[in-house]
Design an enzyme around this catalytic site. Structure first.
Site, mmCIF file in Angstrom:
data_model
loop_
_atom_site.group_PDB
_atom_site.id
_atom_site.type_symbol
_atom_site.label_atom_id
_atom_site.label_comp_id
_atom_site.label_asym_id
_atom_site.label_seq_id
_atom_site.Cartn_x
_atom_site.Cartn_y
_atom_site.Cartn_z
ATOM 1 N N GLY A 231 0.823 -1.187 0.000
ATOM 2 C CA GLY A 231 0.000 0.000 0.000
ATOM 3 C C GLY A 231 0.864 1.246 0.000
ATOM 4 O O GLY A 231 2.048 1.206 0.367
ATOM 5 N N CYS A 232 0.284 2.373 -0.391
ATOM 6 C CA CYS A 232 1.081 3.604 -0.485
ATOM 7 C C CYS A 232 1.501 4.110 0.896
ATOM 8 O O CYS A 232 2.665 4.475 1.096
ATOM 9 C CB CYS A 232 0.315 4.675 -1.251
ATOM 10 N N TYR A 233 0.579 4.111 1.866
ATOM 11 C CA TYR A 233 0.962 4.521 3.211
ATOM 12 C C TYR A 233 2.022 3.576 3.804
ATOM 13 O O TYR A 233 3.022 4.042 4.378
ATOM 14 C CB TYR A 233 -0.257 4.560 4.136
ATOM 15 N N THR B 254 4.253 1.869 2.273
ATOM 16 C CA THR B 254 5.528 2.118 1.616
ATOM 17 C C THR B 254 6.290 3.222 2.328
ATOM 18 O O THR B 254 7.469 3.077 2.676
ATOM 19 C CB THR B 254 5.326 2.484 0.143
#
EC number: 1.2.1.38
Length: 343
Positions: free
Chosen positions: A145-147, A149
């Site tokens: 997920g972006c968060y 990462t």
């Protein structure tokens, strides 16, 4: 020999970003480009920035259209990837940009996503210690997920070095609105977002919490407890994460900085900034780069790490392409030469 690649979910932000990167990748040929509700439309009508692919027609997302390629990117809503992935040939490299195959704990998946757990694939964040070896030759990869990462890049060095306490980890992240996807939502209207910030998923309710705890726990070698609060920022793309953790006795500022330098000094896409310079989201916009800075708060005995990424590039599509390159034995940076865009 060129590698044939198919991209599903191509009308969404993540799928469009995957195509943007692949369009300049010298080793691939873009095959099927698929969507669901936008099937039959010209790609250029929904992704006008993709000029070289604009006349391609979006096909229906189906196993039949995706099969027969060397690589398939699944940029689908959470819970939609597993069924298609299970029907694709074992020899196809399948890269899931959704959450379906990220979590190891089935109970955590069912609690936060409300459907049966589909299993766990190798995790597509190459900069984590030992992760590249797990990606090389793999045929199934789960993109983080972006968060997570940004959070894992921020704190992993300290936990891997045994310098941080596993309890009382606090992470606050501000994200651009593209992180919520392309579907129309009232709270994402320009008039609602411009000039305003707001929290959401407060109190441990955000789906990325167990993923962050899983990654930090892997680095620490023991369970890590995280309080995670996401916020919505008035920008289209980017994440600025501020992560703090208690430092173990006897560890000081110099030891902390050395731990981060040891892990990231040879990385192409992750950069520990010179002391005194702090991350900005604009500096990494449109790129696969992450920038970090840390400080030691001696008064509270905590390390504070700030990390900036582009949520659609390093946080999704860039990580997916980088992982593909590693899995196929290609130069890791192919298709990822873009630098940040500023101002």
């Amino acid at each position: 020999m060129s590698i044939s690649v198919a991209v599903s979910g191509a009308s969404g932000y993540a799928g469009g970003e995957v195509l943007r990167l692949l369009a300049t990748h010298p080793g691939v040929t873009i095959g099927a480009i698929t969507a669901h509700s936008n099937a039959g439309a010209r790609l250029g009508s929904v992704q006008p920035q993709l000029h070289t692919l604009g006349d391609r027609i979006l096909e229906e997302t189906s196993v039949e259209n995706l099969a027969g390629h060397d690589v398939v990117f699944l940029a689908l809503p959470h819970g939609a990837s597993a069924e298609i992935a299970a029907q694709l040939p074992e020899g196809t490299l399948v890269i899931d940009a959704g959450a379906d195959h990220r979590l190891v704990d089935a109970a955590a998946w069912e609690k936060f996503y409300g459907s049966p757990h589909a299993g766990t694939w190798p995790y597509g964040l190459p900069e984590l210690p030992g992760q590249r070896e797990k990606l090389r030759g793999s045929k199934r990869i789960a993109v983080p997920g972006c968060y997570p990462t940004s959070a894992l890049l921020a704190l992993t060095p300290g936990f891997a070095a045994g310098m941080l306490e596993p309890q009382d980890v606090v992470i606050v992240s501000a994200s651009g609105t593209s992180g919520a996807g392309k579907a129309a939502k009232v709270n994402l209207l320009g008039s609602e977002v411009m000039g305003s910030m707001s929290p959401y998923g407060v109190g441990g309710g955000h789906r990325h919490t167990p993923e962050i705890e899983q990654g930090l726990g892997n680095a620490a070698g023991e369970p890590v407890t995280v309080s995670f609060t996401p916020t919505l920022a008035p920008m289209s793309r980017g994440i600025l994460t501020t992560a703090t953790a208690r430092v173990r006795p006897g560890v000081g500022a110099e030891e902390l900085r050395a731990a981060w330098q040891d892990i990231y000094e040879n990385e192409t896409f992750v950069h520990l900034l010179p002391e005194g310079q702090w991350p900005t989201t604009k500096s990494v916009q449109g790129s696969n780069h992450a920038v970090l800075q840390l400080a030691y708060d001696a008064h509270t005995g905590r390390v504070i790490v700030s990390a900036a990424i582009d949520n659609l590039t390093k946080g999704t599509a860039g990580g997916a392409v980088q992982s593909m390159n590693i899995a196929l034995g290609l130069d890791e940076s192919l298709g990822l030469a873009q630098l940040g865009v500023a101002p």
